[in-house]
Scaffold this motif. Structure first.
Motif, short mmCIF file in Angstrom:
data_model
loop_
_atom_site.label_atom_id
_atom_site.label_comp_id
_atom_site.label_asym_id
_atom_site.label_seq_id
_atom_site.Cartn_x
_atom_site.Cartn_y
_atom_site.Cartn_z
N LEU A 232 40.12 36.69 34.73
CA LEU A 232 40.55 36.31 33.37
C LEU A 232 42.00 36.72 33.09
O LEU A 232 42.51 36.46 32.01
CB LEU A 232 39.65 36.95 32.29
CG LEU A 232 38.14 36.73 32.32
CD1 LEU A 232 37.53 37.12 30.98
CD2 LEU A 232 37.77 35.31 32.66
N ARG A 233 42.63 37.40 34.06
CA ARG A 233 43.99 37.92 33.84
C ARG A 233 44.92 36.81 33.34
O ARG A 233 44.77 35.63 33.70
CB ARG A 233 44.51 38.57 35.13
CG ARG A 233 44.75 37.60 36.26
CD ARG A 233 44.85 38.33 37.59
NE ARG A 233 45.84 39.39 37.58
CZ ARG A 233 47.11 39.23 37.94
NH1 ARG A 233 47.56 38.05 38.34
NH2 ARG A 233 47.94 40.25 37.91
N CYS B 225 42.70 36.35 27.73
CA CYS B 225 42.99 37.78 27.82
C CYS B 225 44.49 38.01 27.92
O CYS B 225 45.19 37.31 28.66
CB CYS B 225 42.30 38.41 29.02
SG CYS B 225 42.48 40.21 28.97
N GLY C 49 37.59 38.57 26.72
CA GLY C 49 38.79 39.24 27.22
C GLY C 49 39.50 39.88 26.03
O GLY C 49 39.02 39.80 24.89
N GLU C 50 40.64 40.51 26.26
CA GLU C 50 41.37 41.08 25.12
C GLU C 50 42.10 39.92 24.45
O GLU C 50 43.20 39.53 24.85
CB GLU C 50 42.32 42.19 25.59
CG GLU C 50 41.54 43.44 25.93
CD GLU C 50 42.39 44.70 26.05
OE1 GLU C 50 43.55 44.70 25.59
OE2 GLU C 50 41.88 45.68 26.61
N ARG D 153 45.64 48.05 36.51
CA ARG D 153 45.68 47.52 35.14
C ARG D 153 47.09 47.73 34.59
O ARG D 153 47.32 48.59 33.74
CB ARG D 153 44.64 48.22 34.26
CG ARG D 153 43.20 48.07 34.78
CD ARG D 153 42.21 48.84 33.93
NE ARG D 153 42.22 48.42 32.56
CZ ARG D 153 41.44 47.46 32.04
NH1 ARG D 153 40.55 46.84 32.81
NH2 ARG D 153 41.53 47.12 30.78
N GLN E 33 45.75 40.83 28.95
CA GLN E 33 46.02 41.79 30.03
C GLN E 33 46.12 41.07 31.37
O GLN E 33 45.80 39.88 31.48
CB GLN E 33 44.92 42.86 30.08
CG GLN E 33 44.78 43.67 28.81
CD GLN E 33 46.00 44.55 28.52
OE1 GLN E 33 46.97 44.60 29.28
NE2 GLN E 33 45.98 45.21 27.38
N ASN E 34 46.51 41.84 32.38
CA ASN E 34 46.80 41.20 33.67
C ASN E 34 46.20 42.01 34.82
O ASN E 34 46.86 42.20 35.86
CB ASN E 34 48.33 41.09 33.82
CG ASN E 34 48.73 39.80 34.49
OD1 ASN E 34 47.91 38.87 34.65
ND2 ASN E 34 49.96 39.72 34.93
N CYS E 35 44.97 42.48 34.64
CA CYS E 35 44.34 43.36 35.64
C CYS E 35 44.29 42.65 37.00
O CYS E 35 43.90 41.48 37.08
CB CYS E 35 42.95 43.76 35.19
SG CYS E 35 42.97 44.53 33.56
N TYR F 56 42.38 42.75 39.48
CA TYR F 56 41.10 42.37 40.07
C TYR F 56 40.35 41.28 39.29
O TYR F 56 39.30 40.83 39.72
CB TYR F 56 40.18 43.60 40.17
CG TYR F 56 40.04 44.36 38.87
CD1 TYR F 56 39.16 43.96 37.89
CD2 TYR F 56 40.85 45.47 38.62
CE1 TYR F 56 39.06 44.65 36.69
CE2 TYR F 56 40.75 46.18 37.43
CZ TYR F 56 39.86 45.76 36.47
OH TYR F 56 39.78 46.44 35.29
N CYS F 57 40.89 40.87 38.16
CA CYS F 57 40.07 40.08 37.24
C CYS F 57 40.54 38.63 37.12
O CYS F 57 41.72 38.36 36.89
CB CYS F 57 40.10 40.75 35.87
SG CYS F 57 39.17 39.83 34.63
S1 SF4 Z 1 39.15 40.65 30.79
FE1 SF4 Z 1 39.30 42.88 30.95
S2 SF4 Z 1 39.44 43.26 33.16
FE2 SF4 Z 1 39.92 41.08 32.83
S3 SF4 Z 1 42.17 40.98 32.65
FE3 SF4 Z 1 41.33 41.19 30.61
S4 SF4 Z 1 41.33 43.41 30.16
FE4 SF4 Z 1 41.55 43.13 32.39
#
Ligand code: SF4
Length: 361
Positions: free
Chosen positions: A75-76, A66, A112-113, A176, A68-70, A72-73
């Motif tokens: 997978l960040r 992924c 993930g993204e 996010r 992204q760097n959310c 809570y997640c």
């Molecule tokens: S998988 Fe979704 S929630 Fe997790 S970091 Fe990536 S975008 Fe964010």
């Protein structure tokens, strides 16, 4: 004077858009009798408008990369402890073959993204799956460009899951980083415009979230007129900045599920995996207060434990026999159809006409 629980519930059942303050009153309920009343009312609403069947959607988590760097997640992108994997189109196809053989009517391709899969690669995969199997395809790939969504829709994808996560724009931007609620909502509207059945949803118990924001989440889903609503508890994940935060509450999440059913009677609502993770009765309880969908994880077992959005979900027993027994034990039936939102909306309209209710929303 504050509205009583009884008055707030009666007003919420009127069919018009519920009032925000009534939803807050109902979310505040902690008296077991009041909560049971709310849950059984939501269960009766589910029964009346979307029936007794429970739809199984098999999830294939095909990449845990992924960008992204959310906060809570698990997978960040900054989580360097996670072992990353990507399934090849052939591996995904094989998982779909197994899902079709096992009797699934819907598969959910989730990642993930991950920019590693081009629109053409995914479109080709969707064509192949559709050509071989009578399966509804749901995608859950995050935020993409308009043309990307279009390409997948034209290839035959039916549905798209993209939770709005929280209606609070500041909380959204904090959790996010680098993204915005506005952009998320634009994605949801674009997907709807392109003819996808669209699922949204939120997390309950996010640090900094109020009951008023939870009520707004429900109202937003109604305003967006979504087809599926995933409501699950926040679960802190190790190796993330929120690892020491408190987990979302089981009963508050169930109240949010029940109110989502009352506010969006036509909706497909899953008994989320996250609810099953925080309490082994969680999914059964959600089925008893408005939910009508279960999403068993059918990712190859050797990869499943690496899709660590939050901990513990890989240990859920997702065997079909086990889940079918759970559904049947509750006097419900495992659906043999695709459980489309269109079917739900038609049933809903037929039912309210029969009941002589004039409001169709
Ligand atoms: S998988 Fe979704 S929630 Fe997790 S970091 Fe990536 S975008 Fe964010």
């Amino acid at each position: 004077m504050r509205t009583s629980f009884k008055a707030a519930l009666e007003k919420t059942l009127e069919g018009i858009t519920p009032a925000r303050e009534d939803l807050v009153t109902l979310l505040e309920a902690t008296d077991p009798e009041e909560m049971n009343t709310l849950f059984s009312t939501a269960d009766a609403t589910r029964q009346r408008y979307v029936g007794n069947e429970v739809h199984f959607r098999g999830i294939i988590e095909f990449s845990n990369h992924c960008l992204q760097n959310c906060l809570y997640c698990g997978l960040r992108r900054d989580n360097k402890k996670l072992r990353r994997y990507r399934m090849t189109p052939e591996q995904i196809m094989k998982a779909c073959d197994q899902a079709a053989t096992a009797g699934f009517k819907t598969i959910v391709l989730q990642s993930g993204e991950d920019t590693n899969y081009s629109a053409d690669t995914l479109a080709d995969l969707i064509w192949r799956i559709k050509g071989k199997h009578d399966l509804a395809i749901t995608l859950s790939l995050g935020e993409k460009q308009v043309g990307f969504y279009q390409c997948l829709r034209e290839a035959g994808a039916d549905r798209y899951l993209i939770k709005h996560e929280t209606k609070d724009p500041e909380l959204f931007a904090r959790l996010r980083p680098g993204t915005s609620l506005e952009k998320r909502l634009d994605c949801i509207k674009e997907l709807k415009k392109q003819g996808f059945e669209v699922g949204s949803g939120n997390m309950v118990g996010l640090p900094g979230q109020s009951l008023d924001v939870l009520a707004q989440d429900i109202l937003l889903m109604r305003e967006l007129d979504i087809d599926m609503a995933g409501v699950g508890p926040f679960i802190p994940s190790e190796h993330t900045p929120l690892k020491n935060s408190s987990q979302g509450d089981l009963y508050l999440t169930l109240k949010a599920v029940a109110l989502t059913r009352l506010a969006l009677p036509w909706c497909n609502i899953p008994a989320t995996t996250a609810l099953g993770t925080i309490d082994n009765r969680g999914r059964a309880m959600a089925l008893g207060c408005g939910a009508n969908v279960i999403m068993p994880n059918i990712t190859p077992p050797e990869l499943r434990r690496h899709y660590q959005i939050y901990p513990g979900k890989e240990s859920l027993f997702d065997g079909q026999e086990n889940l079918s027994a759970l559904v049947q034990g509750m006097g419900r039936k495992v659906s043999s159809g695709k459980g489309s939102a269109l079917e739900n909306r038609l049933n809903y309209r037929t039912q309210i006409r029969k009941e002589g209710v004039s409001i169709v929303f």
